[in-house]
Design a protein around this motif. Structure first.
Motif, PDB file in Angstrom:
ATOM      1  N   LYS A   1     -25.632  11.782  20.762  1.00 38.94           N
ATOM      2  CA  LYS A   1     -25.170  13.056  21.309  1.00 38.94           C
ATOM      3  C   LYS A   1     -24.194  12.837  22.456  1.00 38.94           C
ATOM      4  CE  LYS A   1     -26.830  17.370  23.404  1.00 38.94           C
ATOM      5  NZ  LYS A   1     -28.037  18.115  23.854  1.00 38.94           N
TER       6      LYS A   1
ATOM      7  N   ARG B   1     -20.810  11.758  21.166  1.00 36.52           N
ATOM      8  CA  ARG B   1     -20.100  12.916  20.613  1.00 36.52           C
ATOM      9  C   ARG B   1     -19.520  13.799  21.714  1.00 36.52           C
ATOM     10  NH1 ARG B   1     -24.762  14.156  16.049  1.00 36.52           N
ATOM     11  NH2 ARG B   1     -23.768  13.043  14.304  1.00 36.52           N
ATOM     12  N   GLN B   2     -20.208  13.860  22.837  1.00 30.98           N
ATOM     13  CA  GLN B   2     -19.714  14.665  23.954  1.00 30.98           C
ATOM     14  C   GLN B   2     -18.542  13.995  24.664  1.00 30.98           C
ATOM     15  OE1 GLN B   2     -23.353  15.031  26.205  1.00 30.98           O
ATOM     16  NE2 GLN B   2     -23.923  16.974  25.233  1.00 30.98           N
TER      17      GLN B   2
ATOM     18  N   THR C   1     -13.862  12.714  21.904  1.00 39.25           N
ATOM     19  CA  THR C   1     -13.443  13.898  21.159  1.00 39.25           C
ATOM     20  C   THR C   1     -13.366  13.617  19.661  1.00 39.25           C
ATOM     21  OG1 THR C   1     -12.091  14.484  23.067  1.00 39.25           O
ATOM     22  CG2 THR C   1     -11.686  15.702  21.031  1.00 39.25           C
ATOM     23  N   ASP C   2     -14.046  14.462  18.880  1.00 37.37           N
ATOM     24  CA  ASP C   2     -14.009  14.381  17.414  1.00 37.37           C
ATOM     25  C   ASP C   2     -14.439  13.013  16.889  1.00 37.37           C
ATOM     26  OD1 ASP C   2     -13.048  17.014  17.257  1.00 37.37           O
ATOM     27  OD2 ASP C   2     -10.988  16.341  17.513  1.00 37.37           O
ATOM     28  N   VAL C   3     -15.339  12.354  17.572  1.00 42.23           N
ATOM     29  CA  VAL C   3     -15.810  11.049  17.113  1.00 42.23           C
ATOM     30  C   VAL C   3     -16.404  11.207  15.703  1.00 42.23           C
ATOM     31  CG1 VAL C   3     -18.124  11.297  18.125  1.00 42.23           C
ATOM     32  CG2 VAL C   3     -17.145   9.023  17.762  1.00 42.23           C
TER      33      VAL C   3
ATOM     34  N   ARG D   1     -21.301  10.787  11.673  1.00 48.54           N
ATOM     35  CA  ARG D   1     -21.965  11.833  10.901  1.00 48.54           C
ATOM     36  C   ARG D   1     -23.429  11.465  10.701  1.00 48.54           C
ATOM     37  NH1 ARG D   1     -22.913  12.428   5.500  1.00 48.54           N
ATOM     38  NH2 ARG D   1     -21.533  10.661   4.963  1.00 48.54           N
TER      39      ARG D   1
ATOM     40  N   TYR E   1     -27.111   7.246  10.580  1.00 48.39           N
ATOM     41  CA  TYR E   1     -25.764   7.727  10.902  1.00 48.39           C
ATOM     42  C   TYR E   1     -24.717   6.875  10.196  1.00 48.39           C
ATOM     43  CZ  TYR E   1     -28.238   9.997  14.766  1.00 48.39           C
ATOM     44  OH  TYR E   1     -29.108  10.751  15.509  1.00 48.39           O
TER      45      TYR E   1
ATOM     46  N   TRP F   1     -20.341   5.969  10.524  1.00 53.58           N
ATOM     47  CA  TRP F   1     -18.997   6.138  11.107  1.00 53.58           C
ATOM     48  C   TRP F   1     -18.053   6.335   9.932  1.00 53.58           C
ATOM     49  CZ3 TRP F   1     -17.040   5.930  16.202  1.00 53.58           C
ATOM     50  CH2 TRP F   1     -15.651   5.850  16.307  1.00 53.58           C
TER      51      TRP F   1
END
Length: 221
Positions: A191, A194-195, A198-200, A203, A210, A212
């Motif tokens: 999290k 992701r913050q 930007t737009d990392v 998923r 997860y 990449w």
């Protein structure tokens, strides 16, 4: 590798292209040509400064506003101030004319080697992550990451397109005390990435972990 040569001397441009013939070569003889050829698949630019329709320095500055694409200046401007200006503009190297084609090939290979897979630098058109020096840029803006976030990010960029199970990430990020890590530690670390980035392209894969998602990267990705 795809290399874009921007040089108005056609004989020299052709000579460089032949010298680097093992790579995919794009040839531009002015900045207008270069802009039509430049896209995200170009891996390196060899750039003259004195061009018929503008300055290579300005062209480099424009690229550096959004990208860390490797650039080597190749120019007759050989004063110390010229070299300093070129490097401060954002070039990765600066070669003065006359020059040896063997030296040019070596310099090109050196610049590309610094961004090869397996090195600790990862680059795309928006990201530059230098894990050795702990420098992380997003759209050329520095981002501060914790040691845990750095370790997690490095695992992701080294495994593009591969679904990474939560258990494996916990073992490799929290190497010393994975069995005592709180259950939500990984979710919190993802999290935060992701913050901060930007737009990392991280998923979540339900029930597994997860991934990449694959992106086009400059060598070093």
């Amino acid at each position: 590798m795809k290399i874009l040569i921007i040089e108005d001397d056609k004989a020299l441009n052709n000579g460089i292209a032949l010298s680097l013939g093992s790579d995919t070569i794009l040839q531009a003889f002015c900045l207008a040509d270069a802009r039509t050829l430049l896209d995200s698949s170009v891996d390196l630019i060899i750039l003259d400064i004195n061009l018929p329709d503008g300055s290579g320095l300005d062209f480099c500055r424009g690229i550096r506003q959004t990208s860390r694409l490797p650039i080597i200046f190749l120019t007759a401007n050989d004063m110390e101030i010229d070299i300093v200006t070129g490097l401060e503009t954002g070039a990765d190297d600066y070669i003065t004319k006359p020059f040896s084609l063997a030296v040019l090939r070596a310099r090109v290979n050196a610049v590309l080697r610094r961004r090869q897979p397996g090195s600790n630098v990862f680059c795309t058109d928006r990201y530059e992550f230098d894990f050795d020096n702990m420098k992380f840029l997003v759209d050329s803006t520095p981002v501060e990451l914790s040691k845990t976030e750095q370790r997690l990010l490095k695992i992701f960029v080294r495994n593009p397109g591969r679904t990474l199970p939560r258990e494996m990430l916990l073992d490799r990020v929290w190497t010393d005390n994975a069995e005592f890590v709180e259950e939500n530690a990984l979710s919190v670390a993802v999290k935060r990435l992701r913050q901060k980035i930007t737009d990392v392209p991280i998923r979540s894969v339900y029930g597994i972990g997860y991934v990449w998602e694959q992106q086009k990267g400059i060598p070093g990705s």
